[in-house]
Design a protein around this motif. Structure first.
Motif, PDB file in Angstrom:
ATOM      1  N   LEU A 108       0.831  -1.215   0.000  1.00 36.55           N
ATOM      2  CA  LEU A 108       0.000   0.000   0.000  1.00 36.55           C
ATOM      3  C   LEU A 108       0.865   1.263   0.000  1.00 36.55           C
ATOM      4  O   LEU A 108       0.576   2.235  -0.709  1.00 36.55           O
ATOM      5  CB  LEU A 108      -0.920  -0.036   1.231  1.00 36.55           C
ATOM      6  CG  LEU A 108      -1.833   1.154   1.445  1.00 36.55           C
ATOM      7  CD1 LEU A 108      -2.773   1.354   0.260  1.00 36.55           C
ATOM      8  CD2 LEU A 108      -2.644   0.997   2.738  1.00 36.55           C
ATOM      9  N   LEU A 128      -9.312   3.400   0.389  1.00 37.09           N
ATOM     10  CA  LEU A 128      -9.083   2.028  -0.070  1.00 37.09           C
ATOM     11  C   LEU A 128     -10.332   1.524  -0.795  1.00 37.09           C
ATOM     12  O   LEU A 128     -11.460   1.689  -0.303  1.00 37.09           O
ATOM     13  CB  LEU A 128      -8.698   1.117   1.094  1.00 37.09           C
ATOM     14  CG  LEU A 128      -7.438   1.544   1.862  1.00 37.09           C
ATOM     15  CD1 LEU A 128      -6.960   0.416   2.776  1.00 37.09           C
ATOM     16  CD2 LEU A 128      -6.306   1.968   0.941  1.00 37.09           C
ATOM     17  N   ASP A 131     -13.096  -0.814   1.053  1.00 34.10           N
ATOM     18  CA  ASP A 131     -13.742  -0.434   2.312  1.00 34.10           C
ATOM     19  C   ASP A 131     -14.988   0.394   2.002  1.00 34.10           C
ATOM     20  O   ASP A 131     -14.885   1.442   1.362  1.00 34.10           O
ATOM     21  CB  ASP A 131     -12.792   0.443   3.160  1.00 34.10           C
ATOM     22  CG  ASP A 131     -12.017  -0.386   4.162  1.00 34.10           C
ATOM     23  OD1 ASP A 131     -11.872  -1.598   3.927  1.00 34.10           O
ATOM     24  OD2 ASP A 131     -11.560   0.169   5.172  1.00 34.10           O
ATOM     25  N   TYR A 168      -5.286  -5.410  11.051  1.00 37.31           N
ATOM     26  CA  TYR A 168      -5.304  -3.970  10.762  1.00 37.31           C
ATOM     27  C   TYR A 168      -4.022  -3.274  11.201  1.00 37.31           C
ATOM     28  O   TYR A 168      -3.280  -3.788  12.037  1.00 37.31           O
ATOM     29  CB  TYR A 168      -6.449  -3.309  11.545  1.00 37.31           C
ATOM     30  CG  TYR A 168      -7.829  -3.747  11.155  1.00 37.31           C
ATOM     31  CD1 TYR A 168      -8.497  -3.131  10.104  1.00 37.31           C
ATOM     32  CD2 TYR A 168      -8.469  -4.768  11.840  1.00 37.31           C
ATOM     33  CE1 TYR A 168      -9.783  -3.520   9.755  1.00 37.31           C
ATOM     34  CE2 TYR A 168      -9.748  -5.168  11.504  1.00 37.31           C
ATOM     35  CZ  TYR A 168     -10.407  -4.544  10.460  1.00 37.31           C
ATOM     36  OH  TYR A 168     -11.665  -4.934  10.110  1.00 37.31           O
ATOM     37  N   GLY A 169      -3.869  -2.030  10.700  1.00 38.81           N
ATOM     38  CA  GLY A 169      -2.937  -1.108  11.327  1.00 38.81           C
ATOM     39  C   GLY A 169      -3.571  -0.707  12.655  1.00 38.81           C
ATOM     40  O   GLY A 169      -4.800  -0.620  12.756  1.00 38.81           O
ATOM     41  N   GLU A 189       1.678  -1.921  12.141  1.00 36.38           N
ATOM     42  CA  GLU A 189       0.882  -2.651  11.142  1.00 36.38           C
ATOM     43  C   GLU A 189       0.623  -4.088  11.604  1.00 36.38           C
ATOM     44  O   GLU A 189       1.552  -4.834  11.905  1.00 36.38           O
ATOM     45  CB  GLU A 189       1.628  -2.638   9.794  1.00 36.38           C
ATOM     46  CG  GLU A 189       0.931  -3.395   8.656  1.00 36.38           C
ATOM     47  CD  GLU A 189      -0.355  -2.735   8.145  1.00 36.38           C
ATOM     48  OE1 GLU A 189      -0.699  -1.632   8.600  1.00 36.38           O
ATOM     49  OE2 GLU A 189      -1.006  -3.343   7.282  1.00 36.38           O
ATOM     50  N   LYS A 190      -0.631  -4.447  11.674  1.00 36.72           N
ATOM     51  CA  LYS A 190      -1.080  -5.820  11.979  1.00 36.72           C
ATOM     52  C   LYS A 190      -0.326  -6.467  13.154  1.00 36.72           C
ATOM     53  O   LYS A 190       0.347  -7.491  12.985  1.00 36.72           O
ATOM     54  CB  LYS A 190      -0.989  -6.681  10.719  1.00 36.72           C
ATOM     55  CG  LYS A 190      -1.788  -6.080   9.559  1.00 36.72           C
ATOM     56  CD  LYS A 190      -2.060  -7.043   8.448  1.00 36.72           C
ATOM     57  CE  LYS A 190      -2.993  -6.431   7.429  1.00 36.72           C
ATOM     58  NZ  LYS A 190      -2.393  -5.870   6.243  1.00 36.72           N
ATOM     59  N   VAL A 202      -6.942   1.048  12.103  1.00 38.82           N
ATOM     60  CA  VAL A 202      -6.953   2.010  10.993  1.00 38.82           C
ATOM     61  C   VAL A 202      -7.866   1.422   9.930  1.00 38.82           C
ATOM     62  O   VAL A 202      -7.676   0.283   9.501  1.00 38.82           O
ATOM     63  CB  VAL A 202      -5.531   2.172  10.409  1.00 38.82           C
ATOM     64  CG1 VAL A 202      -5.553   3.116   9.217  1.00 38.82           C
ATOM     65  CG2 VAL A 202      -4.558   2.650  11.476  1.00 38.82           C
ATOM     66  N   GLN A 228       4.853  -0.450   3.812  1.00 42.48           N
ATOM     67  CA  GLN A 228       3.603  -0.217   4.536  1.00 42.48           C
ATOM     68  C   GLN A 228       3.374   1.277   4.774  1.00 42.48           C
ATOM     69  O   GLN A 228       4.250   1.972   5.303  1.00 42.48           O
ATOM     70  CB  GLN A 228       3.626  -0.951   5.884  1.00 42.48           C
ATOM     71  CG  GLN A 228       3.721  -2.463   5.768  1.00 42.48           C
ATOM     72  CD  GLN A 228       2.451  -3.089   5.180  1.00 42.48           C
ATOM     73  OE1 GLN A 228       1.427  -2.422   5.000  1.00 42.48           O
ATOM     74  NE2 GLN A 228       2.517  -4.372   4.865  1.00 42.48           N
ATOM     75  N   THR A 230       1.404   2.369   6.992  1.00 46.16           N
ATOM     76  CA  THR A 230       1.402   2.495   8.459  1.00 46.16           C
ATOM     77  C   THR A 230       2.805   2.819   8.982  1.00 46.16           C
ATOM     78  O   THR A 230       2.958   3.644   9.895  1.00 46.16           O
ATOM     79  CB  THR A 230       0.904   1.176   9.101  1.00 46.16           C
ATOM     80  OG1 THR A 230      -0.389   0.888   8.569  1.00 46.16           O
ATOM     81  CG2 THR A 230       0.820   1.269  10.610  1.00 46.16           C
ATOM     82  N   ARG A 255     -19.379  -0.129   8.513  1.00 48.95           N
ATOM     83  CA  ARG A 255     -18.285  -0.292   7.548  1.00 48.95           C
ATOM     84  C   ARG A 255     -18.264  -1.737   7.058  1.00 48.95           C
ATOM     85  O   ARG A 255     -18.463  -2.654   7.850  1.00 48.95           O
ATOM     86  CB  ARG A 255     -16.947   0.027   8.212  1.00 48.95           C
ATOM     87  CG  ARG A 255     -15.743  -0.444   7.424  1.00 48.95           C
ATOM     88  CD  ARG A 255     -14.472  -0.417   8.231  1.00 48.95           C
ATOM     89  NE  ARG A 255     -13.360  -0.930   7.451  1.00 48.95           N
ATOM     90  CZ  ARG A 255     -12.822  -2.142   7.609  1.00 48.95           C
ATOM     91  NH1 ARG A 255     -13.286  -2.972   8.521  1.00 48.95           N
ATOM     92  NH2 ARG A 255     -11.827  -2.531   6.859  1.00 48.95           N
TER      93      ARG A 255
HETATM   94  C1  G1P Z   1      -4.529  -2.072   4.831  1.00 52.26           C
HETATM   95  C2  G1P Z   1      -3.577  -1.308   5.749  1.00 52.26           C
HETATM   96  C3  G1P Z   1      -3.979  -1.495   7.204  1.00 52.26           C
HETATM   97  C4  G1P Z   1      -5.432  -1.080   7.389  1.00 52.26           C
HETATM   98  C5  G1P Z   1      -6.344  -1.855   6.417  1.00 52.26           C
HETATM   99  C6  G1P Z   1      -7.769  -1.326   6.473  1.00 52.26           C
HETATM  100  O1  G1P Z   1      -4.333  -3.453   5.061  1.00 52.26           O
HETATM  101  O2  G1P Z   1      -2.243  -1.754   5.527  1.00 52.26           O
HETATM  102  O3  G1P Z   1      -3.155  -0.711   8.034  1.00 52.26           O
HETATM  103  O4  G1P Z   1      -5.820  -1.320   8.706  1.00 52.26           O
HETATM  104  O5  G1P Z   1      -5.881  -1.704   5.071  1.00 52.26           O
HETATM  105  O6  G1P Z   1      -8.631  -2.077   5.680  1.00 52.26           O
HETATM  106  P1  G1P Z   1      -4.897  -4.588   4.050  1.00 52.26           P
HETATM  107  O7  G1P Z   1      -6.331  -4.802   4.436  1.00 52.26           O
HETATM  108  O8  G1P Z   1      -4.752  -4.041   2.664  1.00 52.26           O
HETATM  109  O9  G1P Z   1      -4.054  -5.787   4.294  1.00 52.26           O
END
Ligand code: G1P
Length: 322
Positions: A108, A128, A131, A168-169, A189-190, A202, A228, A230, A255
């Motif tokens: 990302l 994103l 979402d 998530y972040g 991050e995660k 996040v 990342q 994050t 959401r």
């Molecule tokens: C991404 C971000 C993460 C965030 C999430 C939200 O992760 O890296 O920090 O919390 O989107 O949907 P992904 O879902 O793409 O792995």
């Protein structure tokens, strides 16, 4: 004033295979509109009409969806189908859309860094593509305002069950007296549940200070060997760093993560239930099938299934699955 948005849509959609083998996950329909169109509409509602989509290999259908379709429009015109014609045209008239391809899926952070030239040193939003935020909420507007007041970068945060935080972040926060937003003191991050600094996740909305680009270009691959966003935000959140700090707007509304199968199904059902054209009928049908499944229980296995044409339903017409 913030005018530009970036929609990263280069991900491979592996959580949704095999449906996403040939169809970008962002184009999976939520009732009759692709998920990403809801996201573009959300950006436009917040006044962001210059949208850069970061796409990738095999994602050409994304551009086609938001382009004119002369042949289809001619056919609908000849048939006099004004409703469908308006729906088809609307997608191509929503915003000023631009596209860039991310050659390799490097994360990302890397996708956002690709937007640097287009953004040109002004604050911008990142949404994103999978979402879905409730369209009655003004989350993005609140974030844009928080960015204007704080002068920093702003992320959307949502409380999740502690066992979900590793998806998530995650942010540690401090209250900012008298403001609708919090200050972020750390981001990871995660994280594993045991190491998470909070249960504030996040979610996929960001309003970023352009200093993020310099930070991203210094950011080394992190979780999953990807660059990342994050991690770059964590560097900007540290006291004394450039970019005026990082803040969070807490969202309590609805959401859906349409990249996740179960959340996608919930999105389709919830949004369909709210539709004027068939919401009532769907609710009635759902009440019927829920009652019937409770009634039939394990007898599905003995041929008493509503999926078969025997047992509970003698004819296809009588079946709510019909
Ligand atoms: C991404 C971000 C993460 C965030 C999430 C939200 O992760 O890296 O920090 O919390 O989107 O949907 P992904 O879902 O793409 O792995």
């Amino acid at each position: 004033m913030i005018r530009k948005a970036v929609i990263p849509a280069a991900g491979l959609g592996t959580r949704f295979l095999p449906a996403t083998k040939a169809v970008p996950k962002e184009l999976l329909p939520v009732v009759d509109k692709p998920a990403v169109q809801y996201v573009v509409e959300e950006a436009v509602r917040a006044g962001l009409e210059d949208i850069l989509m970061i796409t990738g290999r095999d994602k050409g259908a994304l551009e086609d969806h938001f382009d004119r379709s002369p042949q289809l429009e001619r056919i609908l015109e000849c048939k006099g189908d004004v409703t469908k014609l308006a729906a088809v045209r609307q997608a191509s008239e929503l915003a000023d859309l631009h596209y860039l391809r991310q050659g390799e899926p490097l994360g990302l952070g890397h996708a956002v860094l690709m937007a640097e030239k287009h953004i040109d040193n002004e604050p911008f939003a990142v949404l994103l593509g999978d979402d879905l935020i409730d369209e009655r909420e003004d989350l993005l507007a609140r974030m844009i305002e928080a960015q204007a007041i704080s002068g920093g970068s702003v992320v959307a945060l949502m409380e999740v069950d502690p066992e979900q935080i590793s998806a998530y972040g995650c942010a540690a926060v401090d209250v900012v007296p008298g403001q609708d937003y919090v200050r972020i003191t750390g981001m990871v991050e995660k994280p594993e549940q045991e190491c998470a600094p909070s249960n504030l996740a996040v979610i996929g909305r960001y309003v970023l200070h352009p200093e993020i680009f310099a930070e991203l270009s210094r950011t080394k691959p992190g979780r999953g060997c990807e660059i990342q966003l994050t991690d770059a935000l964590q560097s900007l959140a540290v006291a004394g760093s450039t970019g005026n700090g990082v803040f969070g707007v807490i969202y309590n509304g609805r959401r859906f993560d349409t990249g996740d199968k179960f959340s996608y199904i919930k999105a389709v059902v919830t949004i369909a239930l709210e539709r004027d054209d068939f919401g009532r009928e769907l609710r009635k049908w759902m009440q019927e099938i829920v009652d019937i499944s409770e009634f039939s229980g394990p007898s599905y296995m003995s041929g008493n299934s509503p999926f078969s044409n025997s047992g509970v339903f003698a004819s296809k017409e009588a079946s709510p699955y019909g």
